[in-house]
Design a protein around this motif. Structure first.
Motif, PDB file in Angstrom:
ATOM      1  N   ALA A 178     -38.354  -0.129  11.202  1.00 42.04           N
ATOM      2  CA  ALA A 178     -38.088   1.285  10.958  1.00 42.04           C
ATOM      3  C   ALA A 178     -39.136   2.106  11.696  1.00 42.04           C
ATOM      4  O   ALA A 178     -40.170   1.574  12.126  1.00 42.04           O
ATOM      5  N   PHE A 179     -38.874   3.396  11.807  1.00 44.06           N
ATOM      6  CA  PHE A 179     -39.854   4.291  12.427  1.00 44.06           C
ATOM      7  C   PHE A 179     -39.967   5.615  11.679  1.00 44.06           C
ATOM      8  O   PHE A 179     -41.047   6.128  11.473  1.00 44.06           O
ATOM      9  N   THR A 180     -38.831   6.144  11.256  1.00 42.09           N
ATOM     10  CA  THR A 180     -38.812   7.448  10.601  1.00 42.09           C
ATOM     11  C   THR A 180     -38.818   7.300   9.081  1.00 42.09           C
ATOM     12  O   THR A 180     -38.505   6.233   8.545  1.00 42.09           O
ATOM     13  N   PRO A 181     -39.117   8.383   8.349  1.00 40.89           N
ATOM     14  CA  PRO A 181     -39.045   8.338   6.888  1.00 40.89           C
ATOM     15  C   PRO A 181     -37.662   7.932   6.381  1.00 40.89           C
ATOM     16  O   PRO A 181     -37.554   7.177   5.399  1.00 40.89           O
ATOM     17  N   THR A 182     -36.618   8.413   7.033  1.00 41.65           N
ATOM     18  CA  THR A 182     -35.260   8.051   6.620  1.00 41.65           C
ATOM     19  C   THR A 182     -35.019   6.558   6.787  1.00 41.65           C
ATOM     20  O   THR A 182     -34.442   5.899   5.911  1.00 41.65           O
ATOM     21  N   GLU A 183     -35.472   5.997   7.909  1.00 46.16           N
ATOM     22  CA  GLU A 183     -35.288   4.567   8.141  1.00 46.16           C
ATOM     23  C   GLU A 183     -36.101   3.723   7.153  1.00 46.16           C
ATOM     24  O   GLU A 183     -35.642   2.662   6.720  1.00 46.16           O
ATOM     25  N   VAL A 184     -37.291   4.184   6.800  1.00 51.19           N
ATOM     26  CA  VAL A 184     -38.079   3.459   5.790  1.00 51.19           C
ATOM     27  C   VAL A 184     -37.323   3.412   4.469  1.00 51.19           C
ATOM     28  O   VAL A 184     -37.242   2.371   3.813  1.00 51.19           O
ATOM     29  N   ALA A 185     -36.736   4.552   4.081  1.00 54.27           N
ATOM     30  CA  ALA A 185     -35.962   4.597   2.837  1.00 54.27           C
ATOM     31  C   ALA A 185     -34.765   3.650   2.903  1.00 54.27           C
ATOM     32  O   ALA A 185     -34.460   2.944   1.924  1.00 54.27           O
ATOM     33  N   MET A 186     -34.088   3.607   4.040  1.00 56.85           N
ATOM     34  CA  MET A 186     -32.953   2.699   4.203  1.00 56.85           C
ATOM     35  C   MET A 186     -33.399   1.245   4.078  1.00 56.85           C
ATOM     36  O   MET A 186     -32.729   0.425   3.432  1.00 56.85           O
ATOM     37  N   ALA A 187     -34.537   0.913   4.692  1.00 55.92           N
ATOM     38  CA  ALA A 187     -35.050  -0.455   4.622  1.00 55.92           C
ATOM     39  C   ALA A 187     -35.349  -0.859   3.187  1.00 55.92           C
ATOM     40  O   ALA A 187     -35.018  -1.962   2.749  1.00 55.92           O
ATOM     41  N   VAL A 188     -35.952   0.048   2.453  1.00 54.80           N
ATOM     42  CA  VAL A 188     -36.268  -0.222   1.047  1.00 54.80           C
ATOM     43  C   VAL A 188     -34.982  -0.432   0.255  1.00 54.80           C
ATOM     44  O   VAL A 188     -34.864  -1.367  -0.548  1.00 54.80           O
ATOM     45  N   ASP A 189     -33.997   0.431   0.474  1.00 51.69           N
ATOM     46  CA  ASP A 189     -32.725   0.317  -0.248  1.00 51.69           C
ATOM     47  C   ASP A 189     -32.011  -1.000   0.049  1.00 51.69           C
ATOM     48  O   ASP A 189     -31.282  -1.525  -0.796  1.00 51.69           O
ATOM     49  N   LEU A 190     -32.233  -1.537   1.251  1.00 52.13           N
ATOM     50  CA  LEU A 190     -31.582  -2.789   1.645  1.00 52.13           C
ATOM     51  C   LEU A 190     -32.343  -4.022   1.163  1.00 52.13           C
ATOM     52  O   LEU A 190     -31.920  -5.148   1.400  1.00 52.13           O
ATOM     53  N   GLY A 191     -33.482  -3.802   0.499  1.00 55.74           N
ATOM     54  CA  GLY A 191     -34.209  -4.916  -0.084  1.00 55.74           C
ATOM     55  C   GLY A 191     -35.320  -5.487   0.767  1.00 55.74           C
ATOM     56  O   GLY A 191     -35.752  -6.628   0.541  1.00 55.74           O
ATOM     57  N   ALA A 192     -35.834  -4.707   1.732  1.00 56.16           N
ATOM     58  CA  ALA A 192     -36.906  -5.199   2.589  1.00 56.16           C
ATOM     59  C   ALA A 192     -38.147  -5.557   1.770  1.00 56.16           C
ATOM     60  O   ALA A 192     -38.576  -4.794   0.905  1.00 56.16           O
ATOM     61  N   THR A 193     -38.700  -6.719   2.043  1.00 57.65           N
ATOM     62  CA  THR A 193     -39.950  -7.128   1.408  1.00 57.65           C
ATOM     63  C   THR A 193     -41.093  -6.259   1.899  1.00 57.65           C
ATOM     64  O   THR A 193     -42.000  -5.892   1.154  1.00 57.65           O
ATOM     65  N   ALA A 194     -41.064  -5.954   3.190  1.00 58.86           N
ATOM     66  CA  ALA A 194     -41.995  -5.028   3.826  1.00 58.86           C
ATOM     67  C   ALA A 194     -41.227  -4.352   4.961  1.00 58.86           C
ATOM     68  O   ALA A 194     -40.143  -4.816   5.351  1.00 58.86           O
ATOM     69  N   VAL A 195     -41.772  -3.265   5.462  1.00 61.31           N
ATOM     70  CA  VAL A 195     -41.110  -2.517   6.532  1.00 61.31           C
ATOM     71  C   VAL A 195     -41.977  -2.577   7.779  1.00 61.31           C
ATOM     72  O   VAL A 195     -43.156  -2.191   7.748  1.00 61.31           O
ATOM     73  N   LYS A 196     -41.407  -3.076   8.857  1.00 58.65           N
ATOM     74  CA  LYS A 196     -42.119  -3.121  10.127  1.00 58.65           C
ATOM     75  C   LYS A 196     -42.004  -1.752  10.802  1.00 58.65           C
ATOM     76  O   LYS A 196     -40.891  -1.274  11.053  1.00 58.65           O
ATOM     77  N   ILE A 197     -43.131  -1.127  11.092  1.00 59.67           N
ATOM     78  CA  ILE A 197     -43.121   0.164  11.777  1.00 59.67           C
ATOM     79  C   ILE A 197     -43.265  -0.090  13.268  1.00 59.67           C
ATOM     80  O   ILE A 197     -44.306  -0.550  13.750  1.00 59.67           O
ATOM     81  N   PHE A 198     -42.193   0.192  13.986  1.00 56.03           N
ATOM     82  CA  PHE A 198     -42.131  -0.109  15.420  1.00 56.03           C
ATOM     83  C   PHE A 198     -41.423   1.018  16.165  1.00 56.03           C
ATOM     84  O   PHE A 198     -40.399   1.509  15.699  1.00 56.03           O
ATOM     85  N   PRO A 199     -41.956   1.424  17.332  1.00 50.99           N
ATOM     86  CA  PRO A 199     -43.208   0.973  17.944  1.00 50.99           C
ATOM     87  C   PRO A 199     -44.408   1.751  17.402  1.00 50.99           C
ATOM     88  O   PRO A 199     -44.450   2.981  17.459  1.00 50.99           O
TER      89      PRO A 199
END
Length: 213
Positions: free
Chosen positions: A112-133
Motif C-alpha cells: 500500500a502507499f496511501t491512507p485509503t490503501e492502508v485501510a483496504m489492506a487492513v480490511d482484507l486481513g493483512a498481518t502487516a502493510v508493506k509501504i512501497f515505494p
C-alpha cells in the motif's frame, strides 16, 4: 516465536531479487549468519516455487523464515504456500492473494502507499502493510500514516539501506526491507555467500549502533 514476532525482534527483512539463485539454502544460511532471519524471495525470480520447496526444510533448520513476495494472483499464493512459504508479500492491494493467505492462516503483507490503501489492506486481513515505494516520501510518510492508523504494523520497502533504516524504525516501522544493499543480484547469482553475510552484518551493526546512540 511467530513469523511476525521474529520480524519485530530483528527489524529487518531481506528481499531477494535475482535472475538466478544457485543455492537457496546457502543464501538463507548466509543471511542468518549476518543476523537477518526473515528472507523474501520473489516471483520475479524464475522457478521461485521450486526454490522454496527445495530449501524450506534447510531454511527452518538454520532459523530462517522463508517467504515469497511479488505475489499477484491467488494461484501464485496457493503454489507458494503449498511449497512451504511461511509468509506472502504483495506489491499492492491483491484481494485474491489476501483471501488465500487468511484462509490458510499464513501471514500476508499487502502493499500500500496511501491512507485509503492502508485501510483496504487492513480490511482484507493483512498481518502487516508493506509501504512501497518508501523512498518516494521517506520516513515522514510512515509517521503521517501512523496518525490515523497507530496500531497498524507498517513495513517500508524500496530505497532502504544501512544509513537510513534507523529513521524508518524511529518513524514507527515494524521492520525495514533490505534489498540490493544486502543482497545484490550479482552476489546472489554468483553464490557469493560470504559477501552477503558481510553485507547483512554491516546492515544490522549499523542499525544497532544507531539505536544505542
Amino acid at each position: 516465536m511467530t513469523e511476525i514476532d521474529i520480524l519485530r525482534h530483528d527489524q529487518v527483512l531481506a528481499v531477494v531479487r535475482a535472475n538466478r539463485i544457485p543455492d537457496t539454502s546457502e543464501l538463507c544460511r548466509a543471511l542468518v549468519a549476518g543476523g537477518i532471519r526473515t528472507v523474501e524471495l520473489t516471483f520475479t525470480t524464475p522457478d521461485v516455487v521450486q526454490h522454496i520447496s527445495g530449501a524450506v526444510a534447510a531454511a527452518t533448520q538454520v532459523g530462517a523464515i522463508l517467504g515469497v513476495g511479488t505475489v499477484m494472483t491467488d494461484d501464485q499464493a496457493r503454489a507458494a504456500i503449498d511449497a512451504g512459504a511461511r509468509f506472502l508479500v504483495t506489491p499492492g492491494i491483491r484481494p485474491g492473494v489476501a483471501k488465500v493467505a487468511t484462509d490458510r492462516a499464513v501471514p500476508v503483507f499487502l502493499g500500500a502507499f496511501t491512507p485509503t490503501e492502508v485501510a483496504m489492506a487492513v480490511d482484507l486481513g493483512a498481518t502487516a502493510v508493506k509501504i512501497f515505494p518508501a523512498r518516494t516520501l521517506g520516513p515522514g510518510h510512515l509517521s503521517d500514516l501512523h496518525g490515523p492508523y497507530p496500531d497498524v504494523e507498517l513495513v517500508p520497502s524500496g530505497g532502504i539501506n544501512e544509513h537510513n533504516a534507523h529513521a524508518y524504525l524511529e518513524a514507527g516501522a515494524l521492520a525495514v526491507c533490505a534489498g540490493t544493499s544486502v543482497v545484490p543480484p550479482a552476489s546472489v547469482e554468483a553464490g557469493a555467500w560470504s559477501d552477503i553475510t558481510d553485507r547483512a552484518k554491516a546492515f544490522v551493526a549499523e542499525l544497532r549502533s544507531r539505536q544505542s546512540s
